[in-house]
Design a protein around this motif. Structure first.
Motif, PDB file in Angstrom:
ATOM      1  N   ALA A   1       0.789  -1.237   0.000  1.00 26.45           N
ATOM      2  CA  ALA A   1       0.000   0.000   0.000  1.00 26.45           C
ATOM      3  C   ALA A   1       0.824   1.292   0.000  1.00 26.45           C
ATOM      4  O   ALA A   1       0.291   2.366   0.223  1.00 26.45           O
ATOM      5  CB  ALA A   1      -0.995   0.004   1.160  1.00 26.45           C
ATOM      6  N   LYS A   2       2.110   1.205  -0.262  1.00 24.85           N
ATOM      7  CA  LYS A   2       2.934   2.430  -0.247  1.00 24.85           C
ATOM      8  C   LYS A   2       2.781   3.270  -1.518  1.00 24.85           C
ATOM      9  O   LYS A   2       3.056   4.465  -1.517  1.00 24.85           O
ATOM     10  CB  LYS A   2       4.409   2.069  -0.050  1.00 24.85           C
ATOM     11  CG  LYS A   2       4.741   1.752   1.403  1.00 24.85           C
ATOM     12  CD  LYS A   2       6.216   1.865   1.640  1.00 24.85           C
ATOM     13  CE  LYS A   2       6.529   1.752   3.115  1.00 24.85           C
ATOM     14  NZ  LYS A   2       7.932   1.382   3.344  1.00 24.85           N
ATOM     15  N   GLY A   3       2.414   2.603  -2.609  1.00 26.87           N
ATOM     16  CA  GLY A   3       2.220   3.345  -3.853  1.00 26.87           C
ATOM     17  C   GLY A   3       3.523   3.749  -4.511  1.00 26.87           C
ATOM     18  O   GLY A   3       4.609   3.315  -4.077  1.00 26.87           O
ATOM     19  N   PRO A   4       3.447   4.617  -5.535  1.00 24.24           N
ATOM     20  CA  PRO A   4       4.643   4.981  -6.310  1.00 24.24           C
ATOM     21  C   PRO A   4       5.743   5.612  -5.466  1.00 24.24           C
ATOM     22  O   PRO A   4       6.920   5.553  -5.828  1.00 24.24           O
ATOM     23  CB  PRO A   4       4.105   5.997  -7.333  1.00 24.24           C
ATOM     24  CG  PRO A   4       2.629   5.764  -7.386  1.00 24.24           C
ATOM     25  CD  PRO A   4       2.220   5.226  -6.042  1.00 24.24           C
ATOM     26  N   ALA A   5       5.373   6.182  -4.310  1.00 21.86           N
ATOM     27  CA  ALA A   5       6.375   6.831  -3.452  1.00 21.86           C
ATOM     28  C   ALA A   5       7.417   5.831  -2.942  1.00 21.86           C
ATOM     29  O   ALA A   5       8.506   6.221  -2.511  1.00 21.86           O
ATOM     30  CB  ALA A   5       5.679   7.501  -2.266  1.00 21.86           C
ATOM     31  N   ALA A   6       7.128   4.535  -3.032  1.00 20.15           N
ATOM     32  CA  ALA A   6       8.084   3.515  -2.558  1.00 20.15           C
ATOM     33  C   ALA A   6       9.308   3.417  -3.475  1.00 20.15           C
ATOM     34  O   ALA A   6      10.274   2.722  -3.150  1.00 20.15           O
ATOM     35  CB  ALA A   6       7.395   2.167  -2.433  1.00 20.15           C
ATOM     36  N   GLY A   7       9.252   4.059  -4.643  1.00 19.79           N
ATOM     37  CA  GLY A   7      10.440   4.173  -5.497  1.00 19.79           C
ATOM     38  C   GLY A   7      10.870   2.914  -6.218  1.00 19.79           C
ATOM     39  O   GLY A   7      10.045   2.075  -6.575  1.00 19.79           O
ATOM     40  N   GLU A   8      12.207   2.766  -6.396  1.00 20.26           N
ATOM     41  CA  GLU A   8      12.751   1.685  -7.241  1.00 20.26           C
ATOM     42  C   GLU A   8      12.305   0.284  -6.833  1.00 20.26           C
ATOM     43  O   GLU A   8      11.923  -0.504  -7.696  1.00 20.26           O
ATOM     44  CB  GLU A   8      14.288   1.732  -7.277  1.00 20.26           C
ATOM     45  CG  GLU A   8      14.893   2.706  -8.295  1.00 20.26           C
ATOM     46  CD  GLU A   8      14.186   2.801  -9.641  1.00 20.26           C
ATOM     47  OE1 GLU A   8      14.273   1.835 -10.428  1.00 20.26           O
ATOM     48  OE2 GLU A   8      13.545   3.831  -9.904  1.00 20.26           O
ATOM     49  N   PRO A   9      12.321  -0.076  -5.532  1.00 24.30           N
ATOM     50  CA  PRO A   9      11.910  -1.442  -5.177  1.00 24.30           C
ATOM     51  C   PRO A   9      10.485  -1.741  -5.659  1.00 24.30           C
ATOM     52  O   PRO A   9      10.206  -2.838  -6.149  1.00 24.30           O
ATOM     53  CB  PRO A   9      11.984  -1.456  -3.646  1.00 24.30           C
ATOM     54  CG  PRO A   9      12.919  -0.351  -3.285  1.00 24.30           C
ATOM     55  CD  PRO A   9      12.770   0.690  -4.343  1.00 24.30           C
ATOM     56  N   MET A  10       9.608  -0.759  -5.575  1.00 27.50           N
ATOM     57  CA  MET A  10       8.226  -0.940  -6.051  1.00 27.50           C
ATOM     58  C   MET A  10       8.217  -1.121  -7.566  1.00 27.50           C
ATOM     59  O   MET A  10       7.542  -1.989  -8.108  1.00 27.50           O
ATOM     60  CB  MET A  10       7.391   0.288  -5.658  1.00 27.50           C
ATOM     61  CG  MET A  10       5.977   0.262  -6.184  1.00 27.50           C
ATOM     62  SD  MET A  10       4.989  -0.994  -5.368  1.00 27.50           S
ATOM     63  CE  MET A  10       4.386  -0.062  -3.963  1.00 27.50           C
ATOM     64  N   ARG A  11       8.986  -0.287  -8.265  1.00 25.81           N
ATOM     65  CA  ARG A  11       9.026  -0.366  -9.736  1.00 25.81           C
ATOM     66  C   ARG A  11       9.563  -1.714 -10.196  1.00 25.81           C
ATOM     67  O   ARG A  11       9.081  -2.295 -11.164  1.00 25.81           O
ATOM     68  CB  ARG A  11       9.869   0.789 -10.304  1.00 25.81           C
ATOM     69  CG  ARG A  11       9.104   2.115 -10.253  1.00 25.81           C
ATOM     70  CD  ARG A  11       9.950   3.371 -10.486  1.00 25.81           C
ATOM     71  NE  ARG A  11      11.075   3.273 -11.370  1.00 25.81           N
ATOM     72  CZ  ARG A  11      11.036   3.265 -12.709  1.00 25.81           C
ATOM     73  NH1 ARG A  11       9.876   3.355 -13.314  1.00 25.81           N
ATOM     74  NH2 ARG A  11      12.130   3.195 -13.415  1.00 25.81           N
ATOM     75  N   ASP A  12      10.555  -2.229  -9.462  1.00 24.09           N
ATOM     76  CA  ASP A  12      11.114  -3.535  -9.830  1.00 24.09           C
ATOM     77  C   ASP A  12      10.093  -4.652  -9.611  1.00 24.09           C
ATOM     78  O   ASP A  12       9.998  -5.582 -10.420  1.00 24.09           O
ATOM     79  CB  ASP A  12      12.385  -3.825  -9.013  1.00 24.09           C
ATOM     80  CG  ASP A  12      13.536  -2.914  -9.420  1.00 24.09           C
ATOM     81  OD1 ASP A  12      13.389  -2.203 -10.446  1.00 24.09           O
ATOM     82  OD2 ASP A  12      14.567  -2.898  -8.726  1.00 24.09           O
ATOM     83  N   VAL A  13       9.324  -4.558  -8.533  1.00 27.51           N
ATOM     84  CA  VAL A  13       8.303  -5.583  -8.266  1.00 27.51           C
ATOM     85  C   VAL A  13       7.244  -5.566  -9.378  1.00 27.51           C
ATOM     86  O   VAL A  13       6.904  -6.615  -9.940  1.00 27.51           O
ATOM     87  CB  VAL A  13       7.636  -5.371  -6.875  1.00 27.51           C
ATOM     88  CG1 VAL A  13       6.371  -6.219  -6.750  1.00 27.51           C
ATOM     89  CG2 VAL A  13       8.609  -5.736  -5.763  1.00 27.51           C
ATOM     90  N   VAL A  14       6.732  -4.381  -9.716  1.00 28.69           N
ATOM     91  CA  VAL A  14       5.654  -4.351 -10.724  1.00 28.69           C
ATOM     92  C   VAL A  14       6.187  -4.735 -12.109  1.00 28.69           C
ATOM     93  O   VAL A  14       5.493  -5.417 -12.873  1.00 28.69           O
ATOM     94  CB  VAL A  14       4.890  -2.998 -10.765  1.00 28.69           C
ATOM     95  CG1 VAL A  14       4.175  -2.731  -9.456  1.00 28.69           C
ATOM     96  CG2 VAL A  14       5.759  -1.840 -11.160  1.00 28.69           C
ATOM     97  N   ALA A  15       7.423  -4.332 -12.416  1.00 29.44           N
ATOM     98  CA  ALA A  15       7.979  -4.688 -13.730  1.00 29.44           C
ATOM     99  C   ALA A  15       8.204  -6.200 -13.823  1.00 29.44           C
ATOM    100  O   ALA A  15       7.949  -6.812 -14.867  1.00 29.44           O
ATOM    101  CB  ALA A  15       9.287  -3.932 -13.965  1.00 29.44           C
ATOM    102  N   SER A  16       8.656  -6.812 -12.724  1.00 33.56           N
ATOM    103  CA  SER A  16       8.895  -8.258 -12.729  1.00 33.56           C
ATOM    104  C   SER A  16       7.565  -9.012 -12.808  1.00 33.56           C
ATOM    105  O   SER A  16       7.464 -10.046 -13.490  1.00 33.56           O
ATOM    106  CB  SER A  16       9.647  -8.678 -11.464  1.00 33.56           C
ATOM    107  OG  SER A  16      10.876  -7.987 -11.387  1.00 33.56           O
TER     108      SER A  16
END
Ligand code: KG4
Ligand code: ZN
Length: 358
Positions: A230-245
């Motif tokens: 629930a952190k949303g886009p503010a969680a930065g790179e780790p979030m982007r890596d999870v959604v991209a994977s």
């Protein structure tokens, strides 16, 4: 020259379109309900049908106005009969029947999935059969063999979540908003899609069926471990890596399974359809796979990926040309299947046709 007024209300989009001669879209109006359902992170059926009731008449009026045609210049009314949410479907079916009855026009019942499968034809009218169609939307994930026009055979379906549903549920879990597909598509752009190797489900019985619930659970476990929930886009790179994977896992399963279906069917024409067919990573993956596999891939215009009435109008022309009309006791069918030839048997032509009234 024939013109069809098409109505689509199977889920959370109130849509009407005027389509001329199969693929000329004179107008396509879509009233999205995203604002209604966003705070719930998914479609609330009761709210959807209520909003359809409010929107249906103005949406139809706007489609006719934008097309600069009156009902006098319409030759048939087409409507999505199913599958979908029954309360939503009923609003469209009732509106279509009312107009058909009042104007003495033939009524055409269209299977929503046939509409999706046919959506690439709006852009590429000359697609040759046989083909394999991948329908990936919020409610459906399926592969169909299409040996000839108007004939569909179900090859594979999802055993749990639809691909779009997986995007929506993962986005909800991560606090990325609704609908989740576009949010993940955007956030994943340029991220490290090889950061995490998420599991891909394979059926033990050798069938081509899909399953996305295990992948969704794996994303949840990983997000909890990394403190991303629930952190949303503010969680930065780790979030982007999870959604991209996650996105890569979904895309690879869809491309690989389509490839197996094409091999089994001996087919090289691939049709992409449904909301997830808008995903840029998915489009790229099919484009990249095409030369080596000898595929020609046809996808719809962006506007015709998610639910719309133009694709219903295009599909309706098949029925119109074959004289396959519905009677005025047509009912919505929430579980309507596609896969046994024409999506509906041809009932007799209604007695009060336009010609009869003249
Ligand atoms: O075809 P559609 O309007 O719905 C059904 O008939 O079910 O598709 C909606 C689905 C949603 O789940 C949405 O998240 C997904 O399509 N979607 C996408 C993208 N745009 C819409 N999924 C992935 N990437 C996108 N760019
Ligand atoms: Zn749909």
């Amino acid at each position: 020259m024939a013109r069809i007024l098409a109505i689509e209300t199977s889920c959370d989009e109130t849509a009407a379109a005027v389509v001329e001669d199969r693929c000329h879209v004179l107008a396509s109006v879509i009233a999205s309900q995203d604002d209604v359902h966003a705070r719930f992170g998914g479609v609330v059926p009761e709210l959807a049908s209520r909003r359809h009731l409010e929107c249906i008449a103005p949406v139809i009026a706007e489609a006719l106005e934008r097309a600069s045609v009156s009902l006098d210049r319409i030759d048939a009314i087409a409507v999505t009969q199913g599958p979908g949410l029954v309360g939503s479907l009923l609003v469209g079916v009732c509106a279509a029947k009312a107009i058909a009855w009042q104007r003495g026009l033939p009524l055409i019942a269209v299977n929503h999935l046939e509409g999706h499968v046919r959506s690439p034809f709006l852009l590429h009218p000359g697609i040759a059969f046989p083909a394999v169609a991948l329908v990936v939307s919020g409610g459906h994930t399926a592969l169909y063999a299409c040996p000839e026009e108007g004939v569909y055979r179900l090859i594979a379906k999802t055993r749990d979540d639809a691909a779009g549903e997986a995007f929506d549920k993962v986005a909800k879990l991560l606090g990325l908003g609704y609908p989740g597909g576009p949010a993940i598509d955007k956030l994943a752009e340029g991220a490290n899609e090889r950061a995490i190797e998420f599991p891909r489900a394979a059926m033990k019985d050798g069938s081509l069926d899909f399953s996305f619930s295990g992948l969704k659970t794996a994303v949840r476990v990983r997000a909890q471990k990394d403190g991303l929930v629930a952190k949303g886009p503010a969680a930065g790179e780790p979030m982007r890596d999870v959604v991209a994977s996650f996105q890569r896992a979904v895309v690879e399963v869809l491309v690989d399974t389509t490839a197996r279906a094409c091999e089994l069917e001996g087919v090289r024409t691939v049709l992409l359809a449904g909301g997830v067919a808008r995903n840029r990573r998915l489009r790229r993956a099919f484009e990249e796979a095409a030369p080596a596999r000898g595929w020609t891939v046809y996808a719809p215009a962006d506007a015709h990926t998610t639910d719309n009435a133009a694709m219903i109008g295009e599909a309706a022309f098949l029925h119109f040309e074959r004289g396959s009309f519905a009677s005025l006791d047509l009912n919505a069918d929430a579980a309507l299947k596609l896969g046994g030839g024409m999506s509906r048997p041809a009932p007799p032509r209604p007695s009060s046709s336009k010609e009869d009234r003249r």
